[in-house]
Design an enzyme around this catalytic site. Sequence first.
Site, mmCIF file in Angstrom:
data_model
loop_
_atom_site.group_PDB
_atom_site.id
_atom_site.type_symbol
_atom_site.label_atom_id
_atom_site.label_comp_id
_atom_site.label_asym_id
_atom_site.label_seq_id
_atom_site.Cartn_x
_atom_site.Cartn_y
_atom_site.Cartn_z
ATOM 1 N N GLY A 14 0.837 -1.214 0.000
ATOM 2 C CA GLY A 14 0.000 0.000 0.000
ATOM 3 C C GLY A 14 0.865 1.254 0.000
ATOM 4 O O GLY A 14 1.851 1.319 0.726
ATOM 5 N N ILE A 129 0.887 3.335 6.224
ATOM 6 C CA ILE A 129 0.124 4.209 7.137
ATOM 7 C C ILE A 129 -0.252 3.493 8.425
ATOM 8 O O ILE A 129 -0.609 4.124 9.408
ATOM 9 C CB ILE A 129 -1.161 4.771 6.479
ATOM 10 N N ASP A 130 -0.167 2.150 8.427
ATOM 11 C CA ASP A 130 -0.673 1.366 9.569
ATOM 12 C C ASP A 130 0.242 1.385 10.798
ATOM 13 O O ASP A 130 -0.190 1.002 11.879
ATOM 14 C CB ASP A 130 -0.868 -0.098 9.160
ATOM 15 N N ALA A 189 -12.687 9.922 21.394
ATOM 16 C CA ALA A 189 -13.717 8.901 21.157
ATOM 17 C C ALA A 189 -14.251 8.325 22.463
ATOM 18 O O ALA A 189 -13.525 8.200 23.446
ATOM 19 C CB ALA A 189 -13.132 7.776 20.308
ATOM 20 N N GLN A 255 -7.557 7.997 3.550
ATOM 21 C CA GLN A 255 -6.521 7.963 4.594
ATOM 22 C C GLN A 255 -5.125 7.739 4.027
ATOM 23 O O GLN A 255 -4.124 7.950 4.697
ATOM 24 C CB GLN A 255 -6.819 6.832 5.593
ATOM 25 N N ARG A 256 -5.037 7.261 2.796
ATOM 26 C CA ARG A 256 -3.720 6.931 2.244
ATOM 27 C C ARG A 256 -3.124 8.065 1.413
ATOM 28 O O ARG A 256 -1.941 8.025 1.073
ATOM 29 C CB ARG A 256 -3.825 5.667 1.387
HETATM 30 O O1 F6P Z 1 -1.477 -1.485 4.593
HETATM 31 C C1 F6P Z 1 -2.099 -0.284 4.353
HETATM 32 C C2 F6P Z 1 -3.566 -0.479 4.112
HETATM 33 O O2 F6P Z 1 -4.134 0.775 3.842
HETATM 34 C C3 F6P Z 1 -4.340 -1.183 5.219
HETATM 35 O O3 F6P Z 1 -4.694 -0.363 6.289
HETATM 36 C C4 F6P Z 1 -5.538 -1.703 4.470
HETATM 37 O O4 F6P Z 1 -6.070 -2.814 5.108
HETATM 38 C C5 F6P Z 1 -4.967 -2.057 3.139
HETATM 39 O O5 F6P Z 1 -3.793 -1.294 2.970
HETATM 40 C C6 F6P Z 1 -5.915 -1.784 1.994
HETATM 41 O O6 F6P Z 1 -5.331 -2.211 0.830
HETATM 42 P P1 F6P Z 1 -5.893 -1.904 -0.641
HETATM 43 O O7 F6P Z 1 -5.309 -0.613 -1.068
HETATM 44 O O8 F6P Z 1 -5.391 -3.029 -1.452
HETATM 45 O O9 F6P Z 1 -7.367 -1.820 -0.543
#
Ligand code: F6P
Length: 323
Positions: A14, A129-130, A189, A255-256
């Site tokens: 990712g 990001i995790d 939260a 989020q990415r």
């Molecule tokens: O590893 C980063 C991440 O954004 C995770 O939080 C999420 O589960 C996964 O990648 C999602 O992947 P994709 O972009 O393949 O949907």
Amino acid sequence: MSQIKTIGVLTSGGDAPGMNAAIRAVVRTGIHHGLKVMGIRKGYNGLISGDIFEMNLRSVSDILHRGGTILHTARSKEFATEAGMQKAVTISRIFGIDGVIVIGGDGSFRGARDLSNLGVPTVGIPGTIDNDIACSEYTIGFDTALNTVKDAIDKIRDTATSHERCSVIEVMGAQAGYIALHVGIANGAEAIIVPEKKFDFHHDVIKPIIEGKNRGKRHDIIIVAEGVGGAVELAGKIQQETGIEARATILGHIQRGGSPTVMDRVIASQMGAKAVQLLKDGIGNRVVAMKDYKIVDYDIIEGLNMTKTIDDEMVELAKILSL
Ligand code: F6P
């Protein structure tokens, strides 16, 4: 190990904001040290297909502030096969690549370990990001993602307050609750649900909502990590049990993306420089990591065998702060 003159750099798994800053650091420090730097596109797939080009100082101009990765990325299925790995080794030799820097998560690090075992020295840089790479306190992209989520939840809170609703927000983290826990504290939260901790719907969600209402709270924010999932169903159950109107938001890939924060740019730059330094000194089969806020490196297998747990004190603090 023979002297390294040419290095390759790829991003895998990712994407994460700050990957471009790491690529820039690899290219510029590499050239500064007299190395030739080759960009490998689309992760390990590019190493198999030969999608490789020489990078110069200007190839990384104007990318420091950009999210994503200029090298593109992939989760390569072919590289997971013996034949795919052998092709990658052959292509590395054809392009004269003596060492490879892999920017990605732990799946990408496992690929780097395999490549090292086949005789191509590699250095991994943690980028996801995790923040779920066990050997490193920090992974590139985490801070930017947290700030993106923080902004989104601030907006959701405005409408939750206006309608006196409960908002259930699902954040990324398939196996890890670091994003959930941090924004849970940053956004106040009432409940944070993460894959690392068992949760009881009545005790951990309904009870704080009811008790909060009795203390005068007018809205609720419930954060659930992707690995637990089910935000829509959770909102439905909350509404049914409490009578409080509930809505679910799944934040997803927003989020990415986005421009990396200062923290991500700086750490990515330091990690990129460290990875180059290692290869230049003839040291491969390593992963760059953060420990006690310093940039360090570990043997790749040692790094992959490490474990990291969610901080119980933070979990407790989040509960107290939501009283
Ligand atoms: O590893 C980063 C991440 O954004 C995770 O939080 C999420 O589960 C996964 O990648 C999602 O992947 P994709 O972009 O393949 O949907």
